[in-house]
Design a protein around this motif. Structure first.
Motif, PDB file in Angstrom:
ATOM      1  N   ARG A  17      50.585  46.869  43.024  1.00 10.75           N
ATOM      2  CA  ARG A  17      49.581  47.638  43.784  1.00 10.75           C
ATOM      3  C   ARG A  17      49.746  47.436  45.290  1.00 10.75           C
ATOM      4  O   ARG A  17      49.113  48.147  46.091  1.00 10.75           O
ATOM      5  CB  ARG A  17      48.187  47.186  43.348  1.00 10.75           C
ATOM      6  N   LEU A  18      50.574  46.491  45.712  1.00 10.93           N
ATOM      7  CA  LEU A  18      50.675  46.140  47.126  1.00 10.93           C
ATOM      8  C   LEU A  18      51.150  47.296  47.996  1.00 10.93           C
ATOM      9  O   LEU A  18      50.733  47.416  49.150  1.00 10.93           O
ATOM     10  CB  LEU A  18      51.604  44.933  47.306  1.00 10.93           C
ATOM     11  N   ALA A  19      52.014  48.156  47.453  1.00  9.92           N
ATOM     12  CA  ALA A  19      52.495  49.288  48.248  1.00  9.92           C
ATOM     13  C   ALA A  19      51.357  50.233  48.617  1.00  9.92           C
ATOM     14  O   ALA A  19      51.385  50.886  49.665  1.00  9.92           O
ATOM     15  CB  ALA A  19      53.580  50.056  47.495  1.00  9.92           C
ATOM     16  N   ARG A  20      50.341  50.284  47.752  1.00 12.69           N
ATOM     17  CA  ARG A  20      49.197  51.164  48.029  1.00 12.69           C
ATOM     18  C   ARG A  20      48.144  50.455  48.882  1.00 12.69           C
ATOM     19  O   ARG A  20      47.523  51.060  49.754  1.00 12.69           O
ATOM     20  CB  ARG A  20      48.580  51.657  46.719  1.00 12.69           C
ATOM     21  N   THR A  21      47.926  49.171  48.648  1.00 17.31           N
ATOM     22  CA  THR A  21      46.897  48.456  49.410  1.00 17.31           C
ATOM     23  C   THR A  21      47.383  48.047  50.792  1.00 17.31           C
ATOM     24  O   THR A  21      46.582  47.740  51.670  1.00 17.31           O
ATOM     25  CB  THR A  21      46.465  47.175  48.667  1.00 17.31           C
ATOM     26  N   ARG A  22      48.729  48.014  50.949  1.00 19.89           N
ATOM     27  CA  ARG A  22      49.330  47.552  52.214  1.00 19.89           C
ATOM     28  C   ARG A  22      48.783  46.168  52.583  1.00 19.89           C
ATOM     29  O   ARG A  22      48.488  45.875  53.742  1.00 19.89           O
ATOM     30  CB  ARG A  22      49.094  48.568  53.334  1.00 19.89           C
ATOM     31  N   PHE A  23      48.678  45.330  51.562  1.00 18.62           N
ATOM     32  CA  PHE A  23      48.345  43.918  51.690  1.00 18.62           C
ATOM     33  C   PHE A  23      46.907  43.650  52.165  1.00 18.62           C
ATOM     34  O   PHE A  23      46.573  42.554  52.575  1.00 18.62           O
ATOM     35  CB  PHE A  23      49.347  43.207  52.622  1.00 18.62           C
ATOM     36  N   PHE A  27      42.038  43.165  47.775  1.00 18.41           N
ATOM     37  CA  PHE A  27      41.806  44.035  46.624  1.00 18.41           C
ATOM     38  C   PHE A  27      40.355  44.492  46.584  1.00 18.41           C
ATOM     39  O   PHE A  27      39.433  43.722  46.856  1.00 18.41           O
ATOM     40  CB  PHE A  27      42.144  43.272  45.332  1.00 18.41           C
ATOM     41  N   ARG A  28      40.190  45.747  46.218  1.00 20.72           N
ATOM     42  CA  ARG A  28      38.861  46.320  46.060  1.00 20.72           C
ATOM     43  C   ARG A  28      38.623  46.642  44.588  1.00 20.72           C
ATOM     44  O   ARG A  28      39.512  46.478  43.750  1.00 20.72           O
ATOM     45  CB  ARG A  28      38.734  47.585  46.909  1.00 20.72           C
ATOM     46  N   GLY A  29      37.418  47.143  44.306  1.00 21.36           N
ATOM     47  CA  GLY A  29      37.097  47.486  42.930  1.00 21.36           C
ATOM     48  C   GLY A  29      38.066  48.492  42.342  1.00 21.36           C
ATOM     49  O   GLY A  29      38.472  48.377  41.180  1.00 21.36           O
ATOM     50  N   ASP A  59      41.160  48.881  43.030  1.00 17.19           N
ATOM     51  CA  ASP A  59      42.437  48.232  42.735  1.00 17.19           C
ATOM     52  C   ASP A  59      42.360  47.456  41.422  1.00 17.19           C
ATOM     53  O   ASP A  59      43.276  47.519  40.603  1.00 17.19           O
ATOM     54  CB  ASP A  59      42.820  47.287  43.878  1.00 17.19           C
ATOM     55  N   ARG A  60      41.263  46.743  41.231  1.00 16.00           N
ATOM     56  CA  ARG A  60      41.102  46.003  39.979  1.00 16.00           C
ATOM     57  C   ARG A  60      41.016  46.954  38.787  1.00 16.00           C
ATOM     58  O   ARG A  60      41.556  46.666  37.710  1.00 16.00           O
ATOM     59  CB  ARG A  60      39.855  45.110  40.062  1.00 16.00           C
ATOM     60  N   GLU A  61      40.352  48.087  38.995  1.00 15.94           N
ATOM     61  CA  GLU A  61      40.273  49.092  37.927  1.00 15.94           C
ATOM     62  C   GLU A  61      41.660  49.650  37.607  1.00 15.94           C
ATOM     63  O   GLU A  61      41.982  49.904  36.446  1.00 15.94           O
ATOM     64  CB  GLU A  61      39.331  50.221  38.343  1.00 15.94           C
ATOM     65  N   ALA A  62      42.477  49.841  38.648  1.00 18.20           N
ATOM     66  CA  ALA A  62      43.831  50.363  38.438  1.00 18.20           C
ATOM     67  C   ALA A  62      44.670  49.385  37.636  1.00 18.20           C
ATOM     68  O   ALA A  62      45.467  49.784  36.768  1.00 18.20           O
ATOM     69  CB  ALA A  62      44.496  50.655  39.782  1.00 18.20           C
ATOM     70  N   VAL A  63      44.512  48.084  37.895  1.00 20.99           N
ATOM     71  CA  VAL A  63      45.237  47.065  37.139  1.00 20.99           C
ATOM     72  C   VAL A  63      44.807  47.107  35.672  1.00 20.99           C
ATOM     73  O   VAL A  63      45.650  47.104  34.764  1.00 20.99           O
ATOM     74  CB  VAL A  63      44.992  45.660  37.735  1.00 20.99           C
TER      75      VAL A  63
END
Length: 263
Positions: free
Chosen positions: A111-117, A120-122, A124-128
């Protein structure tokens, strides 16, 4: 090709033109052309040593191109930065590379490419969780990856590629050495991605359970494109090593080849 035909077929997502590449001092790619358009599912086929994996690694920049041009989404690969649009599944290795980590941590790294480091937000956790659920591994999220079987490792690698919600999915031999149950899970996962419009380039030694999804096959031999068109069809029940295949453009009455275009 006319603009109308281009729109019908989709814009090029991958474009490789006259690409050469070497490993050490050994030529591996000898001027290949490869185009994959939006929404296509293309299989890259060939025997071991034909250049399949090198072509993929050149596409994503792991192997430098000696000559020719490589573009992703219409942008020269050297200038391409929007890697969240691309999911990559390498040939199966230990998902953690020997680093102690849980299944969820490995998937979250994709997910780092999308969050750009950023934190993590909700979402992002949902995506995982969603990516793990897609590959049937949600119940193993907190387990160490060292506890997984080979097929489960592969599912984690695929979840890691899917977690950024890519438009293009590149997979290098995803079925190699994977048990039948995991093959079926991976095929179902890919079907769902294709139904959502994801463009796919998948390296395969044989079509196997992914055959119904493949729009086009590009077959390499000795670093050159031998065939670009309909996938080779099996003669008999299975497109597996040792079975007879017929080249889709072979003249009438031609003898089938053993393992077809893949050997």
């Amino acid at each position: 090709m006319t603009g109308t035909e281009d729109e019908i077929m989709g814009e090029p997502v991958i474009a490789m033109r006259k690409v050469t590449a070497e490993l050490g001092s050994r030529p591996v790619l000898r001027g290949i052309d490869l185009t994959v358009r939006a929404g296509e599912v293309v299989a890259l086929l060939g025997a071991n040593g034909s250049g399949k994996s090198t072509a993929v690694r050149t596409l994503i920049g792991q192997v430098p191109a000696g000559s020719g041009t490589v573009e992703l989404f219409g942008t020269p690969r050297r200038s391409f930065r929007d890697w969240a649009r691309v999911g990559y599944v390498p040939q199966r290795t230990s998902a953690a590379g020997g680093v102690p980590a849980t299944v969820a941590e490995i998937v979250a790294s994709g997910r780092l490419a999308r969050t750009r480091f950023r934190f993590f937000r909700g979402a992002d956790r949902e995506a995982v969780h969603r990516a793990l659920d897609l590959v049937g591994m949600a119940d193993r999220a907190k387990d160490p990856v060292t506890a997984l079987s080979g097929g489960q490792h592969q599912r984690v690698l695929i979840a890691r590629a899917l977690v950024s919600e890519p438009e293009l999915l590149i997979m290098d031999e995803p079925m190699a050495g994977v048990d039948l149950a995991s093959q079926e899970v991976l095929a179902a996962t890919l079907r769902e991605q294709v139904a959502q419009g994801t463009t796919v380039l998948v390296v395969l030694h044989e079509l196997g359970p992914l055959e119904p999804l493949i729009d086009r096959a590009v077959v390499l031999r000795d670093g050159c494109v031998l065939h670009d068109g309909p996938p080779p069809r099996a003669v008999g029940q299975h497109a597996l090593p040792g079975h007879d295949h017929v080249h889709p453009h072979a003249p009438a009455g031609a003898e089938p080849s053993r393992t077809g275009l893949l050997s």
